[in-house]
Scaffold this motif. Sequence first.
Motif, PDB file in Angstrom:
ATOM      1  N   ARG A 120      -0.109  11.399  -2.452  1.00 25.93           N
ATOM      2  CA  ARG A 120      -0.671  12.824  -2.798  1.00 25.93           C
ATOM      3  C   ARG A 120      -0.954  13.030  -3.688  1.00 25.93           C
ATOM      4  N   ARG A 121      -1.987  12.783  -5.052  1.00 16.76           N
ATOM      5  CA  ARG A 121      -1.975  13.719  -6.194  1.00 16.76           C
ATOM      6  C   ARG A 121      -2.023  15.549  -6.561  1.00 16.76           C
ATOM      7  N   LYS A 130       0.888  -1.239  -0.051  1.00 12.37           N
ATOM      8  CA  LYS A 130       0.030  -0.016  -0.157  1.00 12.37           C
ATOM      9  C   LYS A 130       0.927   1.351  -0.184  1.00 12.37           C
ATOM     10  N   CYS A 134      -5.197  16.083  -2.496  1.00 13.93           N
ATOM     11  CA  CYS A 134      -5.899  15.584  -0.774  1.00 13.93           C
ATOM     12  C   CYS A 134      -5.015  13.954  -0.957  1.00 13.93           C
ATOM     13  N   SER A 179      -5.635  15.546  -8.113  1.00 18.88           N
ATOM     14  CA  SER A 179      -6.620  15.769  -6.388  1.00 18.88           C
ATOM     15  C   SER A 179      -6.733  16.727  -5.789  1.00 18.88           C
ATOM     16  N   SER A 233      -4.560   9.832  -0.329  1.00 15.64           N
ATOM     17  CA  SER A 233      -5.237   8.915  -0.599  1.00 15.64           C
ATOM     18  C   SER A 233      -3.909   7.989  -0.675  1.00 15.64           C
ATOM     19  N   GLN A 234      -5.083   6.886  -0.469  1.00 14.24           N
ATOM     20  CA  GLN A 234      -4.371   4.926  -0.220  1.00 14.24           C
ATOM     21  C   GLN A 234      -4.152   4.296  -1.627  1.00 14.24           C
ATOM     22  N   GLU A 235      -2.544   3.507  -2.305  1.00 12.69           N
ATOM     23  CA  GLU A 235      -3.988   2.702  -3.314  1.00 12.69           C
ATOM     24  C   GLU A 235      -2.925   1.862  -3.228  1.00 12.69           C
ATOM     25  N   VAL A 290       0.860   5.698   0.600  1.00 13.36           N
ATOM     26  CA  VAL A 290      -0.005   6.699   0.536  1.00 13.36           C
ATOM     27  C   VAL A 290       0.185   8.211  -0.574  1.00 13.36           C
TER      28      VAL A 290
END
Length: 572
Positions: free
Chosen positions: A223-224, A219, A230, A227, A232-234, A221
């Motif tokens: 910060r795109r 996983k 914000c 976005s 996100s977790q991918e 973390v």
Amino acid sequence: MFRTCKLGSTSLPSLNQNVGFSSRPMRSTVSGRTLPPAWPCNNIAGSGDINRAGYPPQVSFPLSLSKLTRRDVRARFSSTDTNKKLASTSPSSVPTAAQELVEYLNESWTSYHATATASRMLSAAGYIRLREQDEWKILPGGKYFLTRNMSSVVAFGVGEKYEPGKGFHIIGAHTDSPCPKLKPVTALSKGGFLGVGVQTYGGGLWHTWFDRDLSVAGKVVIRRSASGGCLSQELVRIDRPILRIPTLAIHLDRNVNTEGFKFNTETHLAPILSTAIKGDLEIEVAQKKVGNEAGQGTENRNDAPVAHHPLLLALLAEQLDCNAHEIIDFDLQVCDVQPSVIGGAACEFIFSGRLDNLASSFCALKALLEGGKDGSLANENSIRMIALFDNEEVGSGSTTGAAGSLLADVVRRTLKVLCRGSDQEGLSERSLRRSFLVSADMAHALHPNYLDKHEGSHAPKLHSGLVVKHNANQRYATNAVTATLFRECAAQSGIPTQDFVVRNDMGCGSTIGPILSANLGIRTVDVGIPQLSMHSVRELCGTEDIEICYRHFRAFFENFATIDAKFADIDS
């Protein structure tokens, strides 16, 4: 021409690619990658190499299993009704559940990916996703699931005839397996090589990780920029081998075969990413993706430029389709890229990593999903549930582990919603006392080369049924009553079981069973699928054991309420 294997397509929701030994590349449903063809367990005739005994190339090699051998091996699975055999005696027959497990394993490199795969299957079967931070609406006849930290999942179906105070029938397992995990600062440079710093997770057989084709998954973390900043977790998985832990040549370790393979997990287990020269050549390309913005993979750290090699970040960024400076942090582990396969001369084994304990998790999931298709929930007055935890391999002491509050929270909230408006006393306590937990974790099969490691009367074998685990010192939660109830569920469907007790002169492992039974007061039995090479990077179990486990778990869901109702309560 004799064929040892003939596998078709599986029908699991969202897991619909061909599994096993197709000559065509297999496409992943997670990343769209193309996997290499599995080992071709097909034609073994018509080859000059095969027909060395004098058979002309055009004649099929006369290999077959004797009827006597088949009958002897299969007898234990037969009841008076021959239609109740668990599988065909033909070596070309691989149980569907085993084929589906192989597919599940190939999708589930980490606990995160295993949870994501399970979530897709549950959603496809009509289960409604709950969020812990939301208000829940649960109805009799409804099917629901939730995840925590993307690495543990609880799913349940409520009987349409649910009555307040009735119990939960639960199968518990875990999604994690021993592996090397990446450190917060991974960049290593020594001897002209770029390495990756790792820390050991769980009690792995670490020597088996040497000389393997390795990669990373887990996983991230992010910060795109697109976005609006914000977080996100991918999930990420690099399918090709990018790491390796090489052993020392025997010429430099002359006593390795007489004194054993000795290594230090801190200094010798660090995987190699590239040579420094090649890494430097790639850095210019990698920097275009890493950039010079603040963070370079770890936000607001003074050591950010040296936390991770730019080459590693570039590989992750390429897979995630992002800029490397947008990667804030990650929870990654080292993974073996070799696919899980059906193997053995008679196609009776599964060769794979992570059988402990994704095999149990998959069988529990399949039993819950398949058991709900036949309308049996319409006559059910209890709740069927599976709970797949993370962090069992390190003691379960986490928010996602069995020692955390996850299962207790779900049980409490479910009862509160279903019994809203009821003024009955002790509903929660009564429900728990009527509940039953099957703690499912893999078991040690008898090893043909180490027969003395098992106590003679308790030596589980492959293809012989789920193993009921016993330990007088409560390392397992099984007692005479819970073992009997679990066996009775199987007996009604003609399914075999066997027993395991560790030798008195050896230590005994433990499971989530004693933790949950002590914390919740639920009757519990500890069971497991027999396997070899437990905690190795590459483990082994029997294909028919997966079918047996699935059928036993389904029988538990379908038969337990009736059997329990006929069992006299010793405390009454």
